[in-house]
Design a protein around this motif. Structure first.
Motif, PDB file in Angstrom:
ATOM      1  N   ASP A 112       1.017  -1.367   0.011  1.00  0.00           N
ATOM      2  CA  ASP A 112      -0.166   0.085   0.087  1.00  0.00           C
ATOM      3  C   ASP A 112       1.059   1.206  -0.027  1.00  0.00           C
ATOM      4  OD1 ASP A 112       0.930  -0.255   2.557  1.00  0.00           O
ATOM      5  OD2 ASP A 112      -1.144   0.223   3.496  1.00  0.00           O
ATOM      6  N   ARG A 113       2.004   1.072  -0.656  1.00  0.00           N
ATOM      7  CA  ARG A 113       2.972   2.221  -0.726  1.00  0.00           C
ATOM      8  C   ARG A 113       2.253   3.402  -1.741  1.00  0.00           C
ATOM      9  NH1 ARG A 113       8.869  -0.014  -2.117  1.00  0.00           N
ATOM     10  NH2 ARG A 113       7.572  -0.949  -3.798  1.00  0.00           N
ATOM     11  N   GLY A 114       1.665   3.036  -2.490  1.00  0.00           N
ATOM     12  CA  GLY A 114       1.263   4.004  -3.603  1.00  0.00           C
ATOM     13  C   GLY A 114       2.328   4.539  -4.463  1.00  0.00           C
ATOM     14  N   ARG A 115       2.533   5.918  -4.652  1.00  0.00           N
ATOM     15  CA  ARG A 115       3.499   6.175  -5.458  1.00  0.00           C
ATOM     16  C   ARG A 115       4.507   7.350  -4.463  1.00  0.00           C
ATOM     17  NH1 ARG A 115       2.601   6.031 -10.985  1.00  0.00           N
ATOM     18  NH2 ARG A 115       4.636   6.929 -11.436  1.00  0.00           N
ATOM     19  N   PRO A 116       5.771   7.325  -4.854  1.00  0.00           N
ATOM     20  CA  PRO A 116       6.684   8.205  -4.105  1.00  0.00           C
ATOM     21  C   PRO A 116       6.481   9.437  -4.429  1.00  0.00           C
ATOM     22  CG  PRO A 116       7.995   7.122  -5.823  1.00  0.00           C
ATOM     23  CD  PRO A 116       6.687   6.340  -5.814  1.00  0.00           C
ATOM     24  N   VAL A 117       6.909  10.319  -3.687  1.00  0.00           N
ATOM     25  CA  VAL A 117       6.626  11.869  -3.646  1.00  0.00           C
ATOM     26  C   VAL A 117       8.106  12.506  -3.943  1.00  0.00           C
ATOM     27  CG1 VAL A 117       6.079  13.967  -2.496  1.00  0.00           C
ATOM     28  CG2 VAL A 117       4.993  11.974  -1.879  1.00  0.00           C
ATOM     29  N   PHE A 118       8.001  13.205  -5.028  1.00  0.00           N
ATOM     30  CA  PHE A 118       9.341  14.087  -5.680  1.00  0.00           C
ATOM     31  C   PHE A 118       9.227  15.254  -5.696  1.00  0.00           C
ATOM     32  CE2 PHE A 118       9.357   9.772  -7.923  1.00  0.00           C
ATOM     33  CZ  PHE A 118      10.363   9.274  -7.166  1.00  0.00           C
ATOM     34  N   PHE A 119      10.374  15.917  -5.555  1.00  0.00           N
ATOM     35  CA  PHE A 119      10.499  17.647  -5.661  1.00  0.00           C
ATOM     36  C   PHE A 119      12.068  17.691  -6.047  1.00  0.00           C
ATOM     37  CE2 PHE A 119      10.887  16.716  -1.253  1.00  0.00           C
ATOM     38  CZ  PHE A 119      12.005  17.293  -0.792  1.00  0.00           C
ATOM     39  N   LEU A 120      12.341  18.777  -6.562  1.00  0.00           N
ATOM     40  CA  LEU A 120      13.502  19.217  -6.943  1.00  0.00           C
ATOM     41  C   LEU A 120      13.967  20.492  -6.153  1.00  0.00           C
ATOM     42  CD1 LEU A 120      11.953  17.776  -9.411  1.00  0.00           C
ATOM     43  CD2 LEU A 120      13.874  18.751 -10.812  1.00  0.00           C
ATOM     44  N   LYS A 121      15.482  20.442  -6.029  1.00  0.00           N
ATOM     45  CA  LYS A 121      16.141  21.567  -5.752  1.00  0.00           C
ATOM     46  C   LYS A 121      17.105  22.031  -6.857  1.00  0.00           C
ATOM     47  CE  LYS A 121      16.288  20.472  -0.592  1.00  0.00           C
ATOM     48  NZ  LYS A 121      15.820  21.651  -0.177  1.00  0.00           N
ATOM     49  N   PRO A 122      17.458  23.122  -7.005  1.00  0.00           N
ATOM     50  CA  PRO A 122      18.278  23.586  -7.964  1.00  0.00           C
ATOM     51  C   PRO A 122      19.839  23.312  -7.577  1.00  0.00           C
ATOM     52  CG  PRO A 122      17.780  25.572  -6.422  1.00  0.00           C
ATOM     53  CD  PRO A 122      17.024  24.629  -6.133  1.00  0.00           C
ATOM     54  N   ALA A 123      20.607  22.835  -8.682  1.00  0.00           N
ATOM     55  CA  ALA A 123      21.802  22.279  -8.505  1.00  0.00           C
ATOM     56  C   ALA A 123      22.674  23.279  -7.642  1.00  0.00           C
ATOM     57  CB  ALA A 123      22.613  22.048  -9.949  1.00  0.00           C
ATOM     58  N   ASP A 124      22.449  24.563  -8.206  1.00  0.00           N
ATOM     59  CA  ASP A 124      23.263  25.448  -7.275  1.00  0.00           C
ATOM     60  C   ASP A 124      23.012  25.959  -5.869  1.00  0.00           C
ATOM     61  OD1 ASP A 124      21.121  27.301  -7.666  1.00  0.00           O
ATOM     62  OD2 ASP A 124      22.162  28.678  -9.030  1.00  0.00           O
ATOM     63  N   ALA A 125      22.069  25.036  -5.401  1.00  0.00           N
ATOM     64  CA  ALA A 125      21.775  25.202  -3.878  1.00  0.00           C
ATOM     65  C   ALA A 125      22.700  24.339  -2.971  1.00  0.00           C
ATOM     66  CB  ALA A 125      20.352  24.526  -3.649  1.00  0.00           C
ATOM     67  N   VAL A 126      23.669  23.660  -3.825  1.00  0.00           N
ATOM     68  CA  VAL A 126      24.705  22.737  -2.931  1.00  0.00           C
ATOM     69  C   VAL A 126      25.576  23.423  -2.359  1.00  0.00           C
ATOM     70  CG1 VAL A 126      26.601  21.240  -3.600  1.00  0.00           C
ATOM     71  CG2 VAL A 126      24.575  20.739  -4.590  1.00  0.00           C
ATOM     72  N   VAL A 127      25.881  23.139  -0.997  1.00  0.00           N
ATOM     73  CA  VAL A 127      26.846  23.760  -0.237  1.00  0.00           C
ATOM     74  C   VAL A 127      28.011  22.533   0.121  1.00  0.00           C
ATOM     75  CG1 VAL A 127      27.405  24.919   1.961  1.00  0.00           C
ATOM     76  CG2 VAL A 127      25.166  25.236   0.875  1.00  0.00           C
ATOM     77  N   VAL A 128      29.041  22.969  -0.097  1.00  0.00           N
ATOM     78  CA  VAL A 128      29.955  21.698   0.109  1.00  0.00           C
ATOM     79  C   VAL A 128      30.900  22.058   1.222  1.00  0.00           C
ATOM     80  CG1 VAL A 128      30.288  20.908  -2.124  1.00  0.00           C
ATOM     81  CG2 VAL A 128      31.727  22.751  -1.485  1.00  0.00           C
ATOM     82  N   ASN A 129      30.957  23.466   1.791  1.00  0.00           N
ATOM     83  CA  ASN A 129      31.846  23.689   2.927  1.00  0.00           C
ATOM     84  C   ASN A 129      31.119  23.681   4.242  1.00  0.00           C
ATOM     85  OD1 ASN A 129      30.460  26.018   2.816  1.00  0.00           O
ATOM     86  ND2 ASN A 129      32.192  27.376   2.367  1.00  0.00           N
ATOM     87  N   GLY A 130      29.764  23.313   4.209  1.00  0.00           N
ATOM     88  CA  GLY A 130      28.924  23.563   5.418  1.00  0.00           C
ATOM     89  C   GLY A 130      28.839  24.733   6.121  1.00  0.00           C
ATOM     90  N   GLN A 131      29.365  25.786   5.439  1.00  0.00           N
ATOM     91  CA  GLN A 131      28.839  26.931   6.148  1.00  0.00           C
ATOM     92  C   GLN A 131      27.619  27.729   5.163  1.00  0.00           C
ATOM     93  OE1 GLN A 131      30.920  28.211   8.919  1.00  0.00           O
ATOM     94  NE2 GLN A 131      31.135  25.994   8.380  1.00  0.00           N
ATOM     95  N   THR A 132      26.652  27.501   6.011  1.00  0.00           N
ATOM     96  CA  THR A 132      25.318  27.671   5.559  1.00  0.00           C
ATOM     97  C   THR A 132      24.515  29.081   6.026  1.00  0.00           C
ATOM     98  OG1 THR A 132      25.280  25.316   5.348  1.00  0.00           O
ATOM     99  CG2 THR A 132      22.970  26.503   4.845  1.00  0.00           C
ATOM    100  N   PRO A 133      24.199  29.910   5.143  1.00  0.00           N
ATOM    101  CA  PRO A 133      23.539  31.335   5.598  1.00  0.00           C
ATOM    102  C   PRO A 133      22.082  30.955   5.872  1.00  0.00           C
ATOM    103  CG  PRO A 133      24.723  31.774   3.589  1.00  0.00           C
ATOM    104  CD  PRO A 133      24.767  30.050   3.708  1.00  0.00           C
TER     105      PRO A 133
END
Length: 240
Positions: free
Chosen positions: A53-74
């Motif tokens: 009874d899982r149905g269908r998964p829920v998906f959404f997207l984020k822009p690629a440039d939302a990536v933060v690689v150094n952990g310092q997140t405003p």
């Protein structure tokens, strides 16, 4: 004829590997919602009792440039309720063939795994949900996707039995087993292939266990998952 404006560089994630060091350029970010039953329930949604009874998964997207690689997140603008959601991140290293991807053929597409935070402007998301509107502004914004170093899949090994967790200011907020994912990684890639052309460079955030909660400027976070480098960072004051 050349570009009329400078082309932006692709975001890149460091690769933690003894045999394949380098960086991973990001093409697109897919996210899976409500993929842990305990989180679905804490958000007021029903959770399936089993696979039937899982149905269908829920998906959404984020822009690629939302990536933060150094952990310092405003801290983002427009919200007073920034929430953390710790997640396994799957990185694709090959293009999927045209058409629907069989579950049993999904594995070879996977380059590696990392830890990520699906940062969420919860107040904006909740307001949109209440009105039956899309909640992109709650999920897709600058610095919304901190990601740790990738480990190649063949170096990490099987995902079963591994524990994912998040601590904020030294206090554990979230902890769950990857065995509790409602949809496995191959199943999610199969379902995504029905909707999108999956390509090398794509990331998939696999969903979060229960315990999501607020982050404020000055908070320090550390995400962990057995076998992966930790993802550590700090929430900075808003920009501007």
């Amino acid at each position: 004829m050349g570009d009329v404006i400078p082309a932006p560089a692709a975001p890149r994630i460091p690769v933690h590997s003894d045999t394949d060091p380098g960086t991973f350029p990001v093409r697109r970010i897919y996210c899976v919602g409500r993929n842990f039953a305990d989180h679905a329930r804490e958000m007021g949604a029903s959770a399936p009792a089993g696979k039937a009874d899982r149905g269908r998964p829920v998906f959404f997207l984020k822009p690629a440039d939302a990536v933060v690689v150094n952990g310092q997140t405003p801290y983002p603008p427009g919200t007073g309720e920034l929430h953390h959601e710790v997640e396994l991140v799957v990185a694709l290293g090959a293009d999927a063939p045209p058409g629907e991807l069989p579950v049993e053929h999904a594995g070879p597409l996977i380059y590696g795994y990392a830890l990520g935070l699906d940062l969420t402007r919860r107040d904006l998301q909740a307001a949109a949900k209440a009105k039956g509107l899309p909640w992109d502004t709650g999920k897709s914004f600058d610095f919304a996707a901190p990601v740790g170093a990738l480990v190649p899949a063949n170096e990490l090994g099987a995902l079963s039995g591994r524990t994912i967790a998040l601590a904020v200011n030294g206090e554990i907020r979230q902890r769950g087993s990857l065995d509790d994912l409602i949809w496995s990684v191959p199943e999610i890639l199969h379902e995504l292939s029905k909707l999108y052309a999956l390509r090398a460079g794509d990331l998939v955030f696999m969903g979060t266990p229960a315990g999501v909660g607020p982050l404020r400027p000055g908070d320090a976070f550390e995400a962990t998952l057995d076998g992966l480098p930790p993802l550590s960072g700090t929430i900075l004051p808003p920009i501007g």
